[in-house]
Scaffold this motif. Structure first.
Motif, PDB file in Angstrom:
ATOM      1  N   VAL A  58       0.807  -1.232   0.082  1.00 25.38           N
ATOM      2  CA  VAL A  58       0.116  -0.043  -0.030  1.00 25.38           C
ATOM      3  C   VAL A  58       1.026   1.185  -0.109  1.00 25.38           C
ATOM      4  N   SER A  59       2.337   1.341   0.233  1.00 26.58           N
ATOM      5  CA  SER A  59       3.093   2.392   0.087  1.00 26.58           C
ATOM      6  C   SER A  59       3.774   2.408  -1.191  1.00 26.58           C
ATOM      7  N   ASN A  60       3.467   1.547  -2.001  1.00 30.61           N
ATOM      8  CA  ASN A  60       3.979   1.625  -3.399  1.00 30.61           C
ATOM      9  C   ASN A  60       3.180   2.252  -4.403  1.00 30.61           C
ATOM     10  N   LEU A  61       3.327   3.550  -4.930  1.00 33.83           N
ATOM     11  CA  LEU A  61       2.529   3.929  -6.065  1.00 33.83           C
ATOM     12  C   LEU A  61       2.396   3.228  -7.260  1.00 33.83           C
ATOM     13  N   ALA A  62       3.345   2.435  -7.683  1.00 32.10           N
ATOM     14  CA  ALA A  62       3.226   1.539  -8.695  1.00 32.10           C
ATOM     15  C   ALA A  62       2.152   0.655  -8.767  1.00 32.10           C
ATOM     16  N   LYS A  63       1.527   0.306  -7.377  1.00 36.87           N
ATOM     17  CA  LYS A  63       0.496  -0.622  -7.235  1.00 36.87           C
ATOM     18  C   LYS A  63      -1.001  -0.156  -7.441  1.00 36.87           C
ATOM     19  N   PHE A  64      -0.805   1.389  -7.604  1.00 37.14           N
ATOM     20  CA  PHE A  64      -2.325   1.844  -7.722  1.00 37.14           C
ATOM     21  C   PHE A  64      -2.443   1.928  -9.187  1.00 37.14           C
ATOM     22  N   SER A  65      -3.998   2.143  -9.258  1.00 36.16           N
ATOM     23  CA  SER A  65      -4.254   2.334 -10.651  1.00 36.16           C
ATOM     24  C   SER A  65      -5.724   3.003 -10.483  1.00 36.16           C
ATOM     25  N   LYS A  66      -6.033   3.780 -11.669  1.00 37.10           N
ATOM     26  CA  LYS A  66      -7.162   4.472 -11.630  1.00 37.10           C
ATOM     27  C   LYS A  66      -8.223   3.812 -12.485  1.00 37.10           C
ATOM     28  N   GLN A  67      -9.531   3.785 -12.207  1.00 39.57           N
ATOM     29  CA  GLN A  67     -10.383   2.994 -12.935  1.00 39.57           C
ATOM     30  C   GLN A  67     -11.861   3.719 -12.676  1.00 39.57           C
ATOM     31  N   GLY A  68     -12.667   3.327 -13.536  1.00 43.62           N
ATOM     32  CA  GLY A  68     -13.924   3.925 -13.501  1.00 43.62           C
ATOM     33  C   GLY A  68     -15.135   3.231 -13.854  1.00 43.62           C
ATOM     34  N   ARG A  69     -16.175   3.620 -13.567  1.00 45.05           N
ATOM     35  CA  ARG A  69     -17.621   2.822 -13.731  1.00 45.05           C
ATOM     36  C   ARG A  69     -18.746   4.271 -13.919  1.00 45.05           C
ATOM     37  N   TYR A  93     -11.833   6.551  -9.880  1.00 46.29           N
ATOM     38  CA  TYR A  93     -11.611   6.549  -8.480  1.00 46.29           C
ATOM     39  C   TYR A  93     -10.270   5.581  -8.686  1.00 46.29           C
ATOM     40  N   ASP A  94      -9.565   5.456  -7.174  1.00 43.51           N
ATOM     41  CA  ASP A  94      -8.275   4.816  -7.134  1.00 43.51           C
ATOM     42  C   ASP A  94      -8.589   3.392  -6.853  1.00 43.51           C
ATOM     43  N   THR A  95      -7.698   2.571  -7.148  1.00 48.11           N
ATOM     44  CA  THR A  95      -7.690   1.097  -6.764  1.00 48.11           C
ATOM     45  C   THR A  95      -6.147   0.592  -6.299  1.00 48.11           C
ATOM     46  N   VAL A  96      -6.046  -0.248  -5.186  1.00 51.58           N
ATOM     47  CA  VAL A  96      -4.905  -0.942  -5.199  1.00 51.58           C
ATOM     48  C   VAL A  96      -5.318  -2.305  -4.720  1.00 51.58           C
ATOM     49  N   PRO A  97      -5.506  -3.226  -5.417  1.00 52.83           N
ATOM     50  CA  PRO A  97      -6.125  -4.325  -5.279  1.00 52.83           C
ATOM     51  C   PRO A  97      -4.933  -5.268  -4.758  1.00 52.83           C
ATOM     52  N   LEU A  98      -5.238  -6.214  -4.087  1.00 54.00           N
ATOM     53  CA  LEU A  98      -4.306  -7.538  -3.659  1.00 54.00           C
ATOM     54  C   LEU A  98      -5.084  -8.882  -3.534  1.00 54.00           C
ATOM     55  N   GLY A  99      -4.747  -9.460  -4.094  1.00 57.52           N
ATOM     56  CA  GLY A  99      -5.232 -11.033  -4.287  1.00 57.52           C
ATOM     57  C   GLY A  99      -6.837 -11.062  -4.335  1.00 57.52           C
ATOM     58  N   PRO A 100      -7.445 -11.394  -3.700  1.00 63.98           N
ATOM     59  CA  PRO A 100      -9.015 -11.231  -3.787  1.00 63.98           C
ATOM     60  C   PRO A 100      -9.781 -10.150  -3.182  1.00 63.98           C
ATOM     61  N   TYR A 101      -8.798  -9.443  -2.594  1.00 65.11           N
ATOM     62  CA  TYR A 101      -9.292  -7.877  -2.111  1.00 65.11           C
ATOM     63  C   TYR A 101      -9.045  -6.949  -3.093  1.00 65.11           C
ATOM     64  N   TYR A 102     -10.557  -6.435  -3.389  1.00 69.50           N
ATOM     65  CA  TYR A 102     -10.196  -5.460  -4.229  1.00 69.50           C
ATOM     66  C   TYR A 102     -10.581  -3.904  -3.495  1.00 69.50           C
ATOM     67  N   ILE A 103      -9.474  -3.246  -3.214  1.00 69.91           N
ATOM     68  CA  ILE A 103      -9.399  -2.041  -2.281  1.00 69.91           C
ATOM     69  C   ILE A 103      -9.490  -0.770  -3.287  1.00 69.91           C
ATOM     70  N   TRP A 104     -10.516  -0.050  -3.074  1.00 68.79           N
ATOM     71  CA  TRP A 104     -10.778   0.867  -4.063  1.00 68.79           C
ATOM     72  C   TRP A 104     -11.694   1.985  -3.429  1.00 68.79           C
ATOM     73  N   GLY A 105     -11.770   3.164  -4.016  1.00 68.75           N
ATOM     74  CA  GLY A 105     -12.735   4.119  -3.378  1.00 68.75           C
ATOM     75  C   GLY A 105     -12.112   5.058  -2.449  1.00 68.75           C
ATOM     76  N   ALA A 106     -12.735   5.609  -1.643  1.00 74.62           N
ATOM     77  CA  ALA A 106     -12.110   6.264  -0.736  1.00 74.62           C
ATOM     78  C   ALA A 106     -10.977   5.927   0.192  1.00 74.62           C
ATOM     79  N   THR A 107     -11.143   4.480   0.544  1.00 72.14           N
ATOM     80  CA  THR A 107     -10.129   3.986   1.224  1.00 72.14           C
ATOM     81  C   THR A 107      -8.614   3.782   0.361  1.00 72.14           C
ATOM     82  N   ALA A 108      -8.810   3.582  -0.972  1.00 72.36           N
ATOM     83  CA  ALA A 108      -7.510   3.379  -1.830  1.00 72.36           C
ATOM     84  C   ALA A 108      -7.163   5.075  -1.978  1.00 72.36           C
ATOM     85  N   ARG A 109      -8.198   5.951  -1.990  1.00 78.40           N
ATOM     86  CA  ARG A 109      -7.501   7.375  -2.159  1.00 78.40           C
ATOM     87  C   ARG A 109      -7.106   7.803  -1.052  1.00 78.40           C
TER      88      ARG A 109
END
Length: 201
Positions: free
Chosen positions: A154-165, A174-190
């Motif tokens: 979560v401290s590596n900016l390369a792991k983040f991506s911008k997605q939309g819906r 919104y920002d995302t920083v997924p890990l395995g089965p966990y889709y971390i997005w929205g306010a948490t990722a921001r």
């Protein structure tokens, strides 16, 4: 290998920096919040725990039965109650209620600037260290699961991506920083991205 003490020092340095807050609207400039809307204060805890391989961050998956943000990945936290001494007390109280983390187990490091959500909250992220062994005991009415994510992810900016819906007829980004089965997005990722950006400086 980067050790937990070095990562803790990095967190302290990041918290010492000044800077603006963030918003769910940051990535979609064409979408604006309603003028005059009343924002409610909320606090969330970013609880880090030491491991032999470095720090881990404890996150939750919200109950699918909740009215707001069911099933989403989130920090333990919630809206401020009148009885809370301050926003840090809110974050600690909510962490105790949601995952059984007692305030006495947490050394607070500081807080990040507020994040405004599309649901009408100003959320203050409070960072803390869990200073002893901890096994989450979740409140099933609010949390389906508590799990750990490596600090280095979560401290590596390369792991983040911008997605939309599309939402309410408009494309929302919104920002995302997924890990395995966990889709971390929205306010948490921001909020995590905001921390990662400070760590890069």
């Amino acid at each position: 290998m980067v050790t937990a003490p070095k990562q803790i020092a990095q967190l302290r340095a990041a918290l010492s920096q000044s800077g603006p807050g963030s918003s769910d609207f940051d990535l979609t400039p064409g979408v604006k919040p309603l003028a005059g809307r009343k924002l409610r204060p909320a606090g969330v805890l970013m609880p880090f725990i030491e491991t032999p391989k470095g720090l881990d961050l404890v996150l939750t998956q919200r109950s699918s039965a909740l009215k707001h943000h069911p099933g989403q990945i989130a920090f333990p936290g919630g809206k401020r109650d009148d009885a809370d001494a301050d926003i840090r007390a809110t974050a600690l109280r909510e962490a105790y209620e949601e995952i059984g983390l007692h305030p006495n187990q947490v050394e607070l490091l500081g807080q990040l600037p507020e994040h405004e959500t599309v649901t009408g909250f100003t959320v203050t992220p409070v960072l803390g260290l869990i200073r002893e062994e901890f096994t989450p005991t979740v409140d099933p009415g609010e949390v389906e699961e508590a799990f750990r994510v490596p600090f280095k992810h979560v401290s590596n900016l390369a792991k983040f991506s911008k997605q939309g819906r599309y939402w309410q007829g408009q494309m929302r980004w919104y920002d995302t920083v997924p890990l395995g089965p966990y889709y971390i997005w929205g306010a948490t990722a921001r909020m995590l991205r905001g921390l990662a950006e400070r760590l890069e400086q």
